[in-house]
Scaffold this active site. Structure first.
Site, PDB file in Angstrom:
ATOM      1  N   LYS A  65       0.706  -1.158   0.025  1.00  0.00           N
ATOM      2  CA  LYS A  65       0.059   0.085  -0.034  1.00  0.00           C
ATOM      3  C   LYS A  65       0.809   1.377   0.179  1.00  0.00           C
ATOM      4  CE  LYS A  65      -4.149  -1.973   2.192  1.00  0.00           C
ATOM      5  NZ  LYS A  65      -5.239  -1.939   3.210  1.00  0.00           N
ATOM      6  N   ASP A 101     -10.057   2.341   1.133  1.00  0.00           N
ATOM      7  CA  ASP A 101     -10.141   2.170   2.695  1.00  0.00           C
ATOM      8  C   ASP A 101     -11.032   3.030   3.529  1.00  0.00           C
ATOM      9  OD1 ASP A 101      -8.961  -0.569   2.501  1.00  0.00           O
ATOM     10  OD2 ASP A 101      -6.984   0.298   2.947  1.00  0.00           O
TER      11      ASP A 101
END
Length: 277
Positions: A65, A101
């Site tokens: 990420k 997210d």
């Protein structure tokens, strides 16, 4: 044939292919497909370089990420603010890095809290999921957030908290049980971002507030069982997983995600695994 995939390591457990392929089936997108690839943060640059043109986007899980944000040719404001990206979308300008997210956290908080605003929240854990969680709590109005963690990693979250206008506090599991219980009771919501085993021995103290536990398999988690027994609402990580996937689906395909169909497929799979009751 347009394609998408999830990248990470380990990746065989990922439920993203199930979610996205269920969405394609529901909308009759028979030419679309979604798969998975074992990719680390170190191999991500070469993978993106060699990705065929028919890949419209990638979901990125750990450990990639932070690398995904760095490799993006452009990035959304929230991805830059949070400091990581779980989504890469092919655009005429190159790879767009985003962090859905954040939408996952908002979706879970929405199911748990509805329209209620919050003042004080507790995040258990200070790892990667704590950052979009802090962002989501700030969007819900939190003015103060206590981070409960076994090690002092508060400084890693302080720059983000300062930008969000959130007062950040720290506590340790070494604090006595009465202090942990007071923390729970003073919180409008408790968000656990750690494995359930990390909470062993502390469950009775931490269950005096609505709980969002990012773990979803198995479900319910010990923390949510204790909170429900105390009369509080709970929500699990399957809601976060679904909502972050809805946003990715729309970024990749340009079509509204068929949320009910995708959620139904996810819940059916978790039930087969014994992850829901």
């Amino acid at each position: 044939m347009p394609r998408a995939a999830v990248l990470g390591s380990p990746i065989e457990h990922s439920l993203s292919p199930l979610l996205h392929n269920a969405g394609y089936a529901a909308l009759g997108l028979g030419d679309w497909s979604y798969t998975r690839f074992e990719v680390t943060d170190e191999t991500l640059p070469k993978f993106l370089e060699q990705a065929p043109e028919d890949f419209r986007g990638f979901s990125v899980t750990m450990p990639g990420k932070f690398a995904a944000l760095a490799l993006g040719d452009v990035a959304t404001d929230r991805a830059r603010l949070i400091g990581s990206a779980n989504t890469l979308v092919r655009t005429p300008q190159g790879w767009l890095a985003d962090n859905t997210d954040a939408d996952g956290v908002l979706g879970a908080l929405g199911e748990l809290l509805g329209d209620a605003s919050i003042e004080h929240a507790t995040i258990i854990g200070a790892g990667g999921t704590a950052r979009p969680t802090l962002w989501g709590l700030a969007r819900y109005g939190a003015k103060a957030v206590t981070v409960l963690n076994r090690s002092d990693r508060l400084q890693e979250l302080e720059p983000l908290a300062a930008i969000l206008g959130v007062e950040l506090r720290g506590m340790s599991f070494d604090d006595d049980s009465a202090e942990l219980a007071r923390l729970s009771r003073s919180s409008d919501v408790v968000v656990s971002t750690v494995p359930s085993r990390a909470l062993e021995g502390h469950l009775p103290e931490l269950s005096h507030a609505p709980v969002f536990d990012v773990i979803y398999d198995p479900w319910p988690t010990p923390l949510t069982i204790f909170a429900a027994a105390d009369g509080y609402r709970t929500v699990g990580g399957q809601v976060m997983l679904a909502h972050q996937a809805f946003s990715q689906f729309e970024l990749f395909t340009g079509q509204a995600a068929p949320r009910e169909a995708m959620f139904a497929a996810l819940n059916a799979e978790l039930a087969l695994r014994g992850g829901t009751k």
